[in-house]
Scaffold this active site. Structure first.
Site, PDB file in Angstrom:
ATOM      1  CG  ASN A   7       0.333  -7.650   1.447  1.00 51.96           C
ATOM      2  OD1 ASN A   7       0.973  -7.895   2.470  1.00 51.96           O
ATOM      3  ND2 ASN A   7       0.389  -6.476   0.848  1.00 51.96           N
ATOM      4  CE  LYS A  14      -3.471  -3.629   2.572  1.00 52.26           C
ATOM      5  NZ  LYS A  14      -2.579  -2.551   2.085  1.00 52.26           N
ATOM      6  NE  ARG A  84       4.573  -7.053   2.706  1.00 57.14           N
ATOM      7  CZ  ARG A  84       4.249  -6.577   3.896  1.00 57.14           C
ATOM      8  NH1 ARG A  84       3.131  -6.969   4.493  1.00 57.14           N
ATOM      9  NH2 ARG A  84       5.027  -5.732   4.526  1.00 57.14           N
ATOM     10  CG  HIS A 173       6.835  -1.367   4.746  1.00 55.98           C
ATOM     11  ND1 HIS A 173       7.001  -0.544   5.842  1.00 55.98           N
ATOM     12  CD2 HIS A 173       5.958  -2.323   5.134  1.00 55.98           C
ATOM     13  CE1 HIS A 173       6.258  -0.982   6.841  1.00 55.98           C
ATOM     14  NE2 HIS A 173       5.614  -2.072   6.439  1.00 55.98           N
ATOM     15  CG  HIS A 199       4.083   1.414   3.762  1.00 55.03           C
ATOM     16  ND1 HIS A 199       3.341   0.921   2.714  1.00 55.03           N
ATOM     17  CD2 HIS A 199       3.681   0.718   4.860  1.00 55.03           C
ATOM     18  CE1 HIS A 199       2.529  -0.013   3.156  1.00 55.03           C
ATOM     19  NE2 HIS A 199       2.715  -0.163   4.465  1.00 55.03           N
ATOM     20  CG  LEU A 200       3.494   7.070   7.137  1.00 60.86           C
ATOM     21  CD1 LEU A 200       3.088   8.501   7.460  1.00 60.86           C
ATOM     22  CD2 LEU A 200       4.805   6.711   7.828  1.00 60.86           C
ATOM     23  CG  ASN A 202      -0.218  -2.532  12.997  1.00 60.26           C
ATOM     24  OD1 ASN A 202       0.580  -3.426  13.249  1.00 60.26           O
ATOM     25  ND2 ASN A 202      -1.053  -2.056  13.902  1.00 60.26           N
ATOM     26  N   GLY A 203       2.602  -1.094  10.469  1.00 57.49           N
ATOM     27  CA  GLY A 203       4.049  -1.061  10.307  1.00 57.49           C
ATOM     28  C   GLY A 203       4.383   0.152   9.466  1.00 57.49           C
ATOM     29  NE  ARG A 232       6.222  -4.166  13.526  1.00 56.78           N
ATOM     30  CZ  ARG A 232       6.247  -4.273  12.195  1.00 56.78           C
ATOM     31  NH1 ARG A 232       7.400  -4.389  11.564  1.00 56.78           N
ATOM     32  NH2 ARG A 232       5.134  -4.232  11.509  1.00 56.78           N
ATOM     33  N   GLY A 320      -2.096   2.711   5.228  1.00 53.30           N
ATOM     34  CA  GLY A 320      -3.358   2.994   5.894  1.00 53.30           C
ATOM     35  C   GLY A 320      -3.417   4.338   6.578  1.00 53.30           C
ATOM     36  N   GLY A 322      -1.017   6.879   6.126  1.00 56.26           N
ATOM     37  CA  GLY A 322      -0.605   7.890   5.150  1.00 56.26           C
ATOM     38  C   GLY A 322      -1.718   8.305   4.208  1.00 56.26           C
ATOM     39  CD  GLU A 323      -3.220   4.428   0.665  1.00 52.75           C
ATOM     40  OE1 GLU A 323      -4.421   4.124   0.509  1.00 52.75           O
ATOM     41  OE2 GLU A 323      -2.285   3.651   0.414  1.00 52.75           O
ATOM     42  CD  GLU A 376       2.244  -3.519   0.491  1.00 48.57           C
ATOM     43  OE1 GLU A 376       3.338  -3.564   1.081  1.00 48.57           O
ATOM     44  OE2 GLU A 376       1.148  -3.662   1.068  1.00 48.57           O
TER      45      GLU A 376
END
Length: 392
Positions: A7, A14, A84, A173, A199-200, A202-203, A232, A320, A322-323, A376
């Site tokens: 990924n 990952k 991915r 995502h 899904h929060l 870097n992207g 971005r 990353g 969000g968690e 993922e």
């Protein structure tokens, strides 16, 4: 049967080596091309290797060396490699075994997803050289969003742009949104749940999921639309581009600015939220503004998602940020009482680390607020087994 899942993100890799849903080894290379790059590799126990990882090519070579030193004798043991791929465009609506024609189509999408498809393609090329006997499979981030209705995915521009050039909203995502939405449905025991998956990282992106199906999402034709991200811009007025072109900017220069020099980096001077948080805690005005702008844009899309589904049963944080970022979760959930979204700050600040799902809403609240660890790589492995008709 061993599956290696790769990924590749804009600044990370990952990886997981999986056999019958069991993770044999896994790891994360982060901050690629930046100061402080490192490898977190787990086989029996986690070890952290601090090493300069200048690009993804070096990263993939390191992964191969680590796996050969701990869990496989040689590369022939790996039955399939799962990649991915960010953008499937109009070509790919399901997981696909990689051929020369598939690679050609992925290359045609470089201009739409410049930060990712090129990197994903490079991962395929390197894997084909290292794992010569393995089946190479592409799993696309756009796949989950092909259920979005036509009224949502079309743009209000001449229809020929869609017919001739496949210009439409695709969403991204999808692998992560699919995984966490399935986890939430299972956790809530409600197949008809109305979910907002966020899904929060870097992207970043938000998806409205109704009864397990994606019906709206923040990213569109490319991964650059929607929320503010690490480098971005997210949504901007299209006339900004035309105006800057008239002022002498080149197209490639603007592409680079909007994808690599905008977002949180442009606002605060940093692209990594961990760095911005350190500045925030010191009262840095740019860092505070970055947090305010980021959370504000997320709140806007929460409102959009609720209106599209006519309600919400659960709000889901993943990725990353969000968690792991309790402050960002707090800011996002502030002043959403009208929608029945009420955060419990104590729960938000004290997640149970061993739980894949954490509830952080106030007691007896109708709308759940969940923090779900995305995986993922595991979702990709399921997609691979499905396309190869192998029992899971």
């Amino acid at each position: 049967m061993k599956l290696l899942i790769l990924n590749l993100g804009s600044s990370s890799i990952k990886y997981q080596l999986i056999k019958k849903k069991q993770i044999l080894a896994k790891g994360l290379i982060e901050r690629i091309g930046m100061y402080g790059s490192r490898i977190k590799h787990t086989f029996l126990k986690e070890k952290i290797i601090y090493k300069n990882i200048y690009n993804h090519f070096i990263g993939l070579k390191e992964i191969n060396n680590l796996l050969c030193n701990c869990v496989i004798i040689n590369t022939y043991e790996i039955y399939a490699i799962g990649h991915r791929i960010v953008h499937g465009g109009f070509f790919f609506m399901k997981p696909t075994i990689i051929s020369e024609n598939v690679k050609k189509k992925i290359k045609e999408l470089f201009n739409i997803a410049p930060l990712h498809n090129r990197i994903n393609y490079m991962g395929i090329e390197i894997s084909e050289k290292i794992f010569q006997k393995s089946i190479q499979v592409a799993v696309f981030d756009t796949e989950f969003h092909y259920t979005i209705p036509k009224k949502a995915y079309l743009y209000a521009i001449p229809y020929e742009f869609y017919l001739k050039h496949y210009i439409r909203s695709y969403g991204f995502h999808g692998i992560s949104h699919k995984y966490v939405s399935k986890k939430a449905i299972q956790y809530l025991k409600n197949k008809k749940a109305k979910l907002i998956t966020m899904h929060l990282g870097n992207g970043s992106s938000i998806t409205a999921v109704d009864s397990g199906v994606s019906v709206e999402t923040s990213m569109g034709f490319s991964p650059n639309s929607g929320l503010i991200m690490g480098t971005r811009s997210g949504d901007i007025d299209s006339n900004i581009i035309f105006n800057t072109l008239k002022k002498g900017f080149k197209i490639d220069e603007l592409i680079d600015i909007l994808n690599k020099k905008s977002g949180m980096l442009a606002i605060s001077g940093y692209s990594d939220m961990r760095d911005i948080k350190k500045r925030y805690d010191k009262g840095d005005k740019k860092a505070i503004l970055a947090y305010e702008m980021y959370s504000y844009r997320v709140k806007k899309y929460i409102g959009i998602s609720i209106s599209v589904m006519n309600g919400v049963d659960a709000l889901i944080f993943t990725g990353g940020i969000g968690e792991n970022d309790m402050l960002m979760r707090q800011l996002i959930c502030e002043n959403l009482d009208f929608f029945g979204i009420k955060l419990d700050n104590k729960k938000n600040n004290n997640l149970l680390k061993n739980n894949n799902v954490n509830e952080i809403q106030v007691k007896n609240n109708k709308v759940k607020i969940l923090v779900i660890k995305t995986n993922e790589e595991l979702q990709i492995s399921k997609e691979i087994l499905s396309i190869l008709n192998v029992k899971k």
